[in-house]
Each structure stands twice: as structure tokens, then as C-alpha cells.
Motif scaffolding. Structure first.
Motif, mmCIF file in Angstrom:
data_model
loop_
_atom_site.group_PDB
_atom_site.id
_atom_site.type_symbol
_atom_site.label_atom_id
_atom_site.label_comp_id
_atom_site.label_asym_id
_atom_site.label_seq_id
_atom_site.Cartn_x
_atom_site.Cartn_y
_atom_site.Cartn_z
ATOM 1 N N GLU A 106 -11.458 0.388 -23.972
ATOM 2 C CA GLU A 106 -12.573 1.273 -23.600
ATOM 3 C C GLU A 106 -12.087 2.223 -22.511
ATOM 4 O O GLU A 106 -12.429 2.103 -21.340
ATOM 5 N N CYS A 107 -11.260 3.182 -22.907
ATOM 6 C CA CYS A 107 -10.456 3.947 -21.948
ATOM 7 C C CYS A 107 -11.087 5.268 -21.508
ATOM 8 O O CYS A 107 -10.763 5.794 -20.461
ATOM 9 N N GLY A 108 -12.006 5.838 -22.297
ATOM 10 C CA GLY A 108 -12.552 7.168 -21.984
ATOM 11 C C GLY A 108 -11.623 8.283 -22.434
ATOM 12 O O GLY A 108 -10.469 8.040 -22.823
ATOM 13 N N LYS A 109 -12.163 9.503 -22.420
ATOM 14 C CA LYS A 109 -11.378 10.663 -22.875
ATOM 15 C C LYS A 109 -11.641 11.864 -21.979
ATOM 16 O O LYS A 109 -12.760 12.061 -21.500
ATOM 17 N N LEU A 110 -10.612 12.673 -21.752
ATOM 18 C CA LEU A 110 -10.782 13.955 -21.067
ATOM 19 C C LEU A 110 -10.549 15.088 -22.045
ATOM 20 O O LEU A 110 -9.492 15.152 -22.676
ATOM 21 N N ARG A 111 -11.541 15.967 -22.209
ATOM 22 C CA ARG A 111 -11.369 17.184 -23.015
ATOM 23 C C ARG A 111 -11.031 18.317 -22.046
ATOM 24 O O ARG A 111 -11.823 18.693 -21.200
ATOM 25 N N LEU A 112 -9.833 18.847 -22.165
ATOM 26 C CA LEU A 112 -9.291 19.753 -21.151
ATOM 27 C C LEU A 112 -9.609 21.206 -21.471
ATOM 28 O O LEU A 112 -9.543 21.623 -22.631
ATOM 29 N N ALA A 113 -9.912 21.985 -20.423
ATOM 30 C CA ALA A 113 -10.184 23.426 -20.601
ATOM 31 C C ALA A 113 -9.110 24.231 -19.889
ATOM 32 O O ALA A 113 -8.895 24.045 -18.685
ATOM 33 N N TYR A 114 -8.448 25.103 -20.641
ATOM 34 C CA TYR A 114 -7.425 25.980 -20.045
ATOM 35 C C TYR A 114 -7.834 27.449 -20.062
ATOM 36 O O TYR A 114 -7.128 28.287 -19.533
ATOM 37 N N SER A 115 -8.951 27.786 -20.718
ATOM 38 C CA SER A 115 -9.395 29.178 -20.713
ATOM 39 C C SER A 115 -10.888 29.201 -20.404
ATOM 40 O O SER A 115 -11.577 28.171 -20.490
ATOM 41 N N GLU A 116 -11.366 30.401 -20.073
ATOM 42 C CA GLU A 116 -12.786 30.557 -19.749
ATOM 43 C C GLU A 116 -13.650 30.143 -20.950
ATOM 44 O O GLU A 116 -14.660 29.468 -20.798
ATOM 45 N N GLN A 117 -13.188 30.544 -22.154
ATOM 46 C CA GLN A 117 -13.977 30.239 -23.367
ATOM 47 C C GLN A 117 -14.013 28.728 -23.611
ATOM 48 O O GLN A 117 -15.055 28.174 -23.959
ATOM 49 N N LEU A 155 -5.211 24.377 -15.086
ATOM 50 C CA LEU A 155 -6.370 23.792 -15.735
ATOM 51 C C LEU A 155 -7.647 24.342 -15.094
ATOM 52 O O LEU A 155 -7.701 24.567 -13.902
ATOM 53 N N ARG A 156 -8.712 24.495 -15.915
ATOM 54 C CA ARG A 156 -9.987 24.959 -15.348
ATOM 55 C C ARG A 156 -10.949 23.791 -15.124
ATOM 56 O O ARG A 156 -12.024 23.954 -14.553
ATOM 57 N N GLY A 157 -10.533 22.628 -15.598
ATOM 58 C CA GLY A 157 -11.380 21.449 -15.468
ATOM 59 C C GLY A 157 -11.411 20.694 -16.786
ATOM 60 O O GLY A 157 -10.727 21.073 -17.739
ATOM 61 N N ALA A 158 -12.184 19.620 -16.826
ATOM 62 C CA ALA A 158 -12.215 18.804 -18.048
ATOM 63 C C ALA A 158 -13.561 18.106 -18.175
ATOM 64 O O ALA A 158 -14.192 17.748 -17.177
#
Ligand code: FAD
Ligand code: GLY
Length: 396
Positions: A106-117, A155-158
Motif C-alpha cells: 500500500e505504497c501510494g503514488k505521485l503524479r508529477l507535473a513538469y509543465s503548467e498544463q 518540477l512544479r509539484g505532484a
């Protein structure tokens, strides 16, 4: 029960034999449904054309990702969450029955954002996830990079998805195979179903490609990406293969990830995903990178192009992976349906014929919920668990 434990899969002469249920296809979907129905006392045979569990179920990454895969709230998300809810008990019971660990985490996931869109899309997803009451959060870059120092830093966040887990899908098929044998399901490898045989608009048996015939009161089609090739139906099933290619890496030690905490596997603490690539850790330190999505029929992979794409995206996300060792590359065929939804339920024009196919990108996640629903439908004739959006009627 234990006397079945070491019984090998059979490929003996099945000609003329009768079963309460014959399942076509020995992937996670067919095996888990067979195990479920067998529990209710029916005699069950699984026919597998090749070796059990070497189709998409073997090729997958093993992410259990309802929120990560759902584009919006709806039947897929509800069914995925139901399945996720079943996973802990399913995994525990399966491991005990089979004596094989399946690395359910049960590890969780990060969806990463590298652009504004990308950030805007993920923040929209966060908004509906929170509105629906799901545990999700936005992580600022410093927080992401603290846990994952190997990531490209611009990175812009996740989006952090707490209810997003993983399992080792190859161990899963091994365990399902063994559990089926323990429960007394008969498994026939090297046996290709050529056509469904009917009598008076009811399915009554299966003709094998060697000409032999198996008789059955009920038939469940779980032939994954190959479901469209099955003969004897008034219309072919609208399932098509979507090839996915993956690479397993062993990151070089030092600099890529932090060391593990007590009770947490060393290496990557959770699944990481961008819009182009995902990285799924295994407990032994391997990192699975995937996957391509190619609508190219049954053209075999992995291809140079596919592997290069995966490696390019993986090293763009984690530059230090350039020093990683390539352990393996492989490909598999996802069972794609016309609307991307699973096809679950009774075939409209032929009685006693059931379908559990079209699981596309999420057949591992959906295994427990599919087994639960198909078990009730096939053995108890209850349709209450089946989402309308998945019923085969919609496609014919
Ligand atoms: P399969 O596992 O393909 O099994 C079908 C079986 O039927 C095969 O063994 C085949 O040989 C057999 N068969 C076919 N025709 C016949 C016949 N005529 N007679 C007898 N036997 C026959 N899902 C997730 O949930 N999470 C993931 O992270 C994930 N990652 C993926 C990554 C990749 C690269 C791929 C390709 C898929 C991924 N998936 C994932 C999707 C998942 O693997 C599938 O949805 C799931 O495995 C489908 O299971 P299945 O049992 O229907 O099909
Ligand atoms: N669910 C991940 C994939 O199909 O690639």
C-alpha cells in the motif's frame, strides 16, 4: 483440499468431458473467476492456449491505481475502488492458500507535473478527488524531492494519491495458478479454444483447435486481447490488442533514491508517474519503467523504438537512471474495448455464455472485483454487482 496442492496442470485428453463451468483463458481474470466459482462447489476447467499466466497478466506493471487511471468519477472509478477495497483480504487469502507471497504494497503514488498544463490537469483531478472525499493532496517540489532526490528538479509539484497501491503481477499469476489447483480447479495448458458450441441458443461446449470437444453447462470467456478471435459466436467480440512495452532496471547505488526506512523497502518509496512514463518499484530494488501504448494488432514486441521511448522518458524523469543496468524488456497485449471499459456479464444472444474481458489498462487492479462479480453471476445468477456501463449489451 491440500491433496490438490501439488497436482500439475493437465493437458490430457479432454474430449467428451463435462464441467459445470469451462473458463477460456488462464490470465488473472480467468484464474480468479475460476477460483471463486470453484469455492461454490461447481466443477471448473480452465483452458489455456499457451502457459497459464503468460499473457498481459504477466507483462503488466502491477499498479493498483483507481484514482490514477480514472479520468473522472464514474463506474470505472467506483468499480476500481471496490476492487482496491477487496485487495487486502484477497491478497492475504491468496498468499495463504497458495503459499506464495505476491508483494502487495500500500505504497501510494505521485503524479508529477513538469509543465503548467500538466499542473492544471492534475489540480483539476485533485479538486474532484477531494470533492468525492478521497485522500489526495498536492505536494510542493521541495517535499517531493526530499523523498525522491533522483527526480529531475524542475518540477512544479505532484498530486499525491494515497489510495494507489502495487502488487507483483507475476507472483500474482503464480499464486492464482497454485490456488486454483489447491481448490480443485482443473487447468489445461496448451489447449486452444477454437469455437463455442451452442444448442438452441445456449452455450453447451467448446471445440478445441485439435478438434476435441469439452461439454459445459456454462462458459466464461476470459481470453484477454485475443477475445475477438473466438469462433462460434453470432458476432465477434469487439476486443482489440493494445501493445505495451516495458523495461526493468536496476538503479546503480548512490544518488538516485534515499535509503529505505525500517519496514519500507529501500529505493523508491512509491510509484512515480508523469503523463509519459511510470516507474514502479519492486521490493528487491528493481524499477519497472513503462509503458508504450501501440494499436498495431498482434505485432510482437518489444521493439527498439518502444524500448528507446521508455528509456528516454525514464532517464528524462530520473537522470541518474542513465547508469542503471537494463535487466529485461518485454511486451504484452492489453485487452482494449471500444469504450475503454471492461466487458462483464452475460453475452446477449447466447445463454449460459459469460464474458469477462476488455480490462485494458487495469485488469490487475480489477481482478478481485471481477472475480467477486463474475462468481456471483456465473454461480449464483445474481447480477447485482455488475455496473451497467460494463454490460456486454452495450456493444452489440
Ligand atoms: P491475459 O492475462 O492476457 O490472459 C488471457 C489468456 O487467454 C492468455 O493466457 C492467452 O494465452 C489465453 N488465450 C487467448 N486465446 C485463447 C484461446 N482461444 N483458448 C485458450 N486460451 C486463450 N493492469 C493493471 O491493473 N495495472 C497495471 O499496472 C498494468 N500494467 C500493464 C502494463 C502493460 C505493459 C500491459 C500490457 C498491461 C498492463 N495492465 C495493467 C493491464 C493488465 O495486464 C490486463 O488488463 C490484464 O492482465 C488482463 O487479464 P486477462 O486475464 O484478461 O488477460
Ligand atoms: N496500467 C498501466 C498500463 O496499462 O500500462
Amino acid at each position: 483440499m491440500n491433496s490438490h496442492r501439488n497436482r500439475p496442470a493437465i493437458s490430457a485428453n479432454l474430449d467428451g468431458r463435462h464441467f459445470d463451468l469451462v473458463v477460456l483463458g488462464g490470465g488473472t481474470i480467468g484464474l480468479s473467476a475460476a477460483r471463486e466459482v470453484r469455492t461454490r462447489g461447481l466443477s471448473v476447467l480452465v483452458l489455456e492456449r499457451d502457459s497459464i499466466g503468460r499473457g498481459a497478466s504477466w507483462a503488466a506493471a502491477g499498479m493498483l491505481s483507481p484514482l490514477g487511471e480514472a479520468l473522472e468519477p464514474g463506474p470505472f472509478l467506483r468499480f476500481g475502488l471496490r476492487s482496491l477495497e477487496l485487495w487486502p483480504t484477497f491478497a492475504r487469502a491468496l498468499e495463504e492458500e497458495a503459499g506464495i507471497g505476491i508483494e502487495y504494497r500500500e505504497c501510494g503514488k505521485l503524479r508529477l507535473a513538469y509543465s503548467e498544463q500538466e499542473e492544471a490537469r492534475l489540480r483539476r483531478r485533485l479538486a474532484w478527488a477531494l470533492a468525492q472525499g478521497f485522500p489526495a493532496d498536492w505536494w510542493e517540489p521541495a517535499r517531493v524531492l526530499k523523498d525522491h532526490p533522483g527526480l529531475r528538479p524542475d518540477l512544479r509539484g505532484a498530486l499525491y494519491l494515497e489510495q494507489d497501491f502495487r502488487v507483483d503481477n507475476r507472483l500474482l499469476v503464480d499464486a492464482l495458478r497454485r490456488a486454483c489447483l489447491v481448490r480443485g480447479v482443473e487447468l489445461a495448458e496448451g489447449c486452444e479454444a477454437a469455437a463455442i458450441e451452442t444448442e438452441g441458443k445456449r452455450a453447451r461446449g467448446v471445440r478445441l483447435s485439435n478438434g476435441h470437444r469439452v461439454r459445459a453447462d456454462r462458459i466464461l470467456v476470459a481470453t484477454g486481447a485475443w477475445s475477438g478471435q473466438l469462433g462460434g459466436l453470432p458476432h465477434p467480440l469487439p476486443v482489440r490488442p493494445i501493445r505495451g512495452e516495458m523495461v526493468a532496471l536496476r538503479p546503480s547505488t548512490g544518488g538516485v533514491w534515499r535509503a529505505g526506512k525500517p519496514g519500507v523497502a529501500p529505493g523508491v518509496p512509491r510509484v512515480l508517474e508523469s503523463e509519459r512514463i511510470y516507474l514502479v518499484p519492486r521490493d528487491d530494488g528493481r524499477l519497472l519503467a513503462g509503458a508504450t501504448e501501440m494499436d498495431v494488432g498482434f505485432a510482437k514486441g518489444p521493439t527498439v523504438d518502444g524500448v528507446m521511448h521508455v528509456l528516454r522518458e525514464a532517464t528524462s524523469l530520473v537522470p541518474a537512471l542513465e547508469g542503471a543496468q537494463i535487466l529485461e524488456s518485454w511486451s504484452g497485449f492489453r485487452p482494449g474495448s471500444p469504450d475503454g471499459m471492461p466487458i462483464l456479464g452475460e453475452f446477449p444472444a447466447v445463454g449460459d455464455l459469460f464474458l469477462a474481458t476488455g480490462h485494458y489498462r487495469n485488469g490487475i487492479l480489477l481482478t478481485p472485483a471481477t472475480a467477486e462479480a463474475m462468481g456471483r453471476l456465473v454461480a449464483d445468477e445474481s447480477t447485482t454487482d455488475l455496473p451497467e456501463a460494463f454490460l456486454p449489451d452495450r456493444l452489440f
